[in-house]
Structures are given as C-alpha cells and as structure tokens.
Design an enzyme around this catalytic site. Structure first.
Site, PDB file in Angstrom:
ATOM      1  N   TYR A 159      11.040  24.181  -4.725  1.00  0.00           N
ATOM      2  CA  TYR A 159      12.352  24.475  -5.326  1.00  0.00           C
ATOM      3  C   TYR A 159      12.444  25.960  -5.698  1.00  0.00           C
ATOM      4  O   TYR A 159      13.419  26.644  -5.373  1.00  0.00           O
ATOM      5  CB  TYR A 159      12.546  23.602  -6.576  1.00  0.00           C
ATOM      6  CG  TYR A 159      13.704  24.036  -7.443  1.00  0.00           C
ATOM      7  CD1 TYR A 159      15.010  23.707  -7.103  1.00  0.00           C
ATOM      8  CD2 TYR A 159      13.490  24.772  -8.602  1.00  0.00           C
ATOM      9  CE1 TYR A 159      16.074  24.119  -7.892  1.00  0.00           C
ATOM     10  CE2 TYR A 159      14.545  25.186  -9.399  1.00  0.00           C
ATOM     11  CZ  TYR A 159      15.837  24.858  -9.034  1.00  0.00           C
ATOM     12  OH  TYR A 159      16.893  25.269  -9.814  1.00  0.00           O
TER      13      TYR A 159
HETATM   14  C1  UGA Z   1      14.686  22.912 -15.162  1.00  0.00           C
HETATM   15  C2  UGA Z   1      15.695  22.446 -14.092  1.00  0.00           C
HETATM   16  O1  UGA Z   1      15.494  21.099 -13.771  1.00  0.00           O
HETATM   17  C3  UGA Z   1      15.647  23.278 -12.858  1.00  0.00           C
HETATM   18  O2  UGA Z   1      16.711  22.919 -12.002  1.00  0.00           O
HETATM   19  C4  UGA Z   1      15.748  24.713 -13.277  1.00  0.00           C
HETATM   20  O3  UGA Z   1      15.872  25.573 -12.226  1.00  0.00           O
HETATM   21  C5  UGA Z   1      14.554  25.027 -14.143  1.00  0.00           C
HETATM   22  O4  UGA Z   1      14.727  24.286 -15.337  1.00  0.00           O
HETATM   23  C6  UGA Z   1      14.434  26.476 -14.455  1.00  0.00           C
HETATM   24  O5  UGA Z   1      14.471  26.891 -15.590  1.00  0.00           O
HETATM   25  O6  UGA Z   1      14.236  27.231 -13.524  1.00  0.00           O
HETATM   26  P1  UGA Z   1      12.326  22.125 -15.949  1.00  0.00           P
HETATM   27  O7  UGA Z   1      11.908  23.308 -16.739  1.00  0.00           O
HETATM   28  O8  UGA Z   1      11.280  21.323 -15.262  1.00  0.00           O
HETATM   29  O9  UGA Z   1      13.384  22.529 -14.812  1.00  0.00           O
HETATM   30  O10 UGA Z   1      13.230  21.237 -16.931  1.00  0.00           O
HETATM   31  P2  UGA Z   1      13.037  19.807 -17.608  1.00  0.00           P
HETATM   32  O11 UGA Z   1      13.212  18.709 -16.628  1.00  0.00           O
HETATM   33  O12 UGA Z   1      13.933  19.798 -18.783  1.00  0.00           O
HETATM   34  O13 UGA Z   1      11.507  19.779 -18.054  1.00  0.00           O
HETATM   35  C7  UGA Z   1      11.013  20.534 -19.148  1.00  0.00           C
HETATM   36  C8  UGA Z   1       9.577  20.165 -19.401  1.00  0.00           C
HETATM   37  O14 UGA Z   1       9.491  18.791 -19.815  1.00  0.00           O
HETATM   38  C9  UGA Z   1       8.660  20.295 -18.184  1.00  0.00           C
HETATM   39  O15 UGA Z   1       7.437  20.849 -18.598  1.00  0.00           O
HETATM   40  C10 UGA Z   1       8.431  18.857 -17.732  1.00  0.00           C
HETATM   41  O16 UGA Z   1       7.168  18.639 -17.149  1.00  0.00           O
HETATM   42  C11 UGA Z   1       8.546  18.089 -19.020  1.00  0.00           C
HETATM   43  N1  UGA Z   1       9.036  16.705 -18.831  1.00  0.00           N
HETATM   44  C12 UGA Z   1      10.171  16.465 -18.131  1.00  0.00           C
HETATM   45  C13 UGA Z   1       8.336  15.669 -19.407  1.00  0.00           C
HETATM   46  O17 UGA Z   1       7.275  15.866 -20.037  1.00  0.00           O
HETATM   47  N2  UGA Z   1       8.818  14.396 -19.254  1.00  0.00           N
HETATM   48  C14 UGA Z   1       9.969  14.130 -18.569  1.00  0.00           C
HETATM   49  O18 UGA Z   1      10.355  12.953 -18.477  1.00  0.00           O
HETATM   50  C15 UGA Z   1      10.658  15.195 -17.985  1.00  0.00           C
END
Ligand code: UGA
Length: 324
Positions: A159
């Site tokens: 991504y």
């Molecule tokens: C998000 C967006 O989904 C992307 O599209 C975006 O481009 C990205 O931010 C970015 O900043 O570039 P992410 O940081 O993975 O990605 O966002 P979340 O899904 O909110 O996850 C945040 C954290 O929580 C991650 O460390 C993930 O591993 C964790 N998480 C997520 C969990 O521990 N449990 C979950 O059920 C979901």
C-alpha cells in the site's frame, strides 16, 4: 472551534475523487457548506460495506451544489468535465494490512493508474490546484522520528509503495507539465464516519457490543492520529497557499500515542470494561509514526486543532449519540 475557511475564493468548482469515502465525504460536505460547487467521483469499490458509501452520497446529493459521477477514474478520467478550479484527489484503495498478495492489483489500479489518468486529464483541464491525498505509510519503519518530508521514504507495505508511486507521479507531472500538484501525507485519520476496517472504528464497535478488541502485537506501537476536520483544514489551506505547488507536506494530529494508550482513553470515555485479544504483529504495519509538521505550519499555516481525547469523544458520540 475556529476552523480555516476557503471563503476568500467563494464559489469554486471543485472535483473531489473518492467523495463517497470517509475523507472525501467530509471534504465535499465542507466545501459545499462554504459555498463551493462539488463534482464528486467515486467507483464504489466493495472493500467495505458499500451501504456506508451510498448513505454518504445520498446526504451530499441533497444539496444542488453536489453532483456525482459514479465511475472508475482509470476508465473515464478523460471524460471528466472541464472548468474545475480545485482538484482534491482522495480516491484510493485504502488499507495497509490488506495490500499483500493478489489484492495488490487493486492498489496499482486504484492508486497508481487512477492517479496517472487524473493527472493526464489535469494537463488538459488545467486546474488551479491539484491536491493528492498521500499517506504516512510512505515512510515505512523510519528510525528517525519525527518523520520529515525530506527523509528518504522507505515503505514497508505494498500500500505504501502505491501511495509513494502516485506521489512521485504528482511530482513529475508538476516538474514536466506544471500541474500545480500538492501531496499531503495524512497520518492515520479518525473521526465520525471512519472506515470500518480501521482501529478506532473496530475498537468502539467491539466495546459497545461487549466483544473482544483485537490488538496486533503488544499494543505499544504508536501512531500520530489525526482528526478528520484537521485533514479538511489542511486541504483548504493547500489550495490557497501560494508556495504549495510541487510540494509535499506532513499532516499529523500532533499527539503520538500507543494503541494501548488509546484503549485507556476509550475505557475512560465509554466506562466499559475492555476485553483484549492479542494477535500477531501484522505484516506492513510500521512500529511508529510521528509527523514533523513544521513545513505545513510555516507554508500552509496548518495547525491541528482537535486533540485525541476530544476527537475520540466525538467519534464515540457518533456511534451512540452520547458519551459517558
Ligand atoms: C491508516 C489507514 O488505514 C491508511 O489508509 C493510511 O494511509 C494510514 O493510516 C497512514 O497514516 O498512512 P493505520 O495506521 O494502520 O493505517 O491505521 P489503523 O487501522 O487505525 O491502525 C492503527 C494501529 O492500530 C496499527 O498499529 C494497527 O496495527 C492497530 N490495530 C488496528 C489493532 O491493533 N487492531 C485493529 O483491530 C486494527
């Protein structure tokens, strides 16, 4: 709360790609509220429940200043109308952890190819500004924190590679053809209407349903979470800032916190016990993100205004109509 407005340039024709999605919907709503006309484009992919996108668009369509083009940019960017002054390219195949394997084809199609087609359209259509929604995921597992725009981007997810490739396309169309493209690197965006695959949405839903919250790894990974209204402010600032064309900016919320820290705030706000199930660290997830936003502050006048507790409270309220 004071919010930046684009009122100095009233009644612009704007193009918002991804208008049915989380950020595109909020942005279109704000532009209309400020007196602009918005052409929304969306191809309604089924990465998450399409009913959510239909509801967003149904609300936008209640306003005569919003029109919808339901189409895939790769196929039809060529035939988009002319006369657009500001382009806000928010459409993307989102999701860091889902971008492996065969799914990568969705990412190259919707993130790289679609951006290239839209930039080709912009060569002819000559908008005054072209904002590209980039991502903190271009940085990958950076050792140097906070992350600054001139650091070498080394994505750790497919991504992130696709978002960086499209950012490079914006830069080279600016360099070669003068397209006034600006890349905004959003850091993990949250708020009412957040995509259902993202952490806060999943956490709040699970807590309300008294189900287990899934935490990947130790929960000590940190993110610079950014409230959606601050993202919209950054877009409005970026279309008007004189020096912004051809530039890249970090747009972060200003408070970096671990996933465990977020769960503590949610426990406090919701007054419910949280059952946690731990799963393994997910491939493609960077351990930390933290935005250096000094360039955005200096050149765009960007300052995040919503702190995490306030933003989480608004998000909880959007699920339940109340907080504790
Ligand atoms: C998000 C967006 O989904 C992307 O599209 C975006 O481009 C990205 O931010 C970015 O900043 O570039 P992410 O940081 O993975 O990605 O966002 P979340 O899904 O909110 O996850 C945040 C954290 O929580 C991650 O460390 C993930 O591993 C964790 N998480 C997520 C969990 O521990 N449990 C979950 O059920 C979901």
């Amino acid at each position: 709360m004071h919010r930046m407005t684009a009122e100095k340039s009233a009644n612009c024709l704007c193009l918002v790609t991804g208008a049915a999605g989380f950020i595109g919907y909020h942005l279109a709503k704000r532009l209309i509220r400020e007196g602009h006309r918005v052409i929304g484009v969306d191809c309604f992919t089924d990465y998450y429940d399409i009913e959510i996108k239909k509801r967003n668009v149904a609300e936008l369509l209640c306003n005569p200043n919003f029109t919808l083009h339901r189409e895939d940019l790769v196929e039809s960017a060529d035939s988009l109308p002319g006369g657009v002054r500001w382009v806000f390219h928010q459409a993307a195949q989102a999701g860091v952890r889902a971008s492996w394997g065969r799914e990568f084809a969705q990412y190259t199609h919707n993130n790289i190819l679609a951006t290239q087609r839209l930039l080709e359209w912009a060569r002819r259509s000559k908008p005054e500004r072209f904002i590209y929604a980039s991502s903190s995921s271009v940085y990958g597992a950076a050792e140097k924190l906070p992350m600054a725009e001139d650091d070498l981007p080394l994505p750790v997810s497919p991504y992130g590679v696709s978002k960086l490739a499209a950012e490079h396309l914006c830069n080279l169309y600016h360099h070669n053809f003068g397209i006034p493209a600006v890349s905004l690197r959003y850091f993990t965006v949250y708020g009412p209407g957040q995509r259902p695959d993202m952490a806060f949405h999943r956490f709040i839903r699970a807590i309300l349903d008294e189900k287990e919250v899934v935490v990947y790894g130790t929960g000590e990974q940190t993110r610079d979470f950014t409230y959606v209204d601050d993202i919209i402010d950054a877009n409005l600032a970026a279309v008007q800032a004189e020096r912004a064309a051809g530039r890249v900016y970090n747009i972060g919320g200003g408070s970096t916190i671990s996933v465990n820290g977020v769960l503590e705030i949610l426990h406090d706000l919701m007054g419910k016990d949280i059952k946690i199930r731990r799963e393994s660290v997910q491939a493609g997830d960077p351990p930390h993100t933290y935005a250096d936003t000094s360039r955005a502050r200096e050149e765009l006048g960007f300052l995040p205004r919503t702190d995490l507790r306030e933003g989480l409270a608004a998000m909880v309220k959007s699920f339940t109509g109340r907080i504790r």
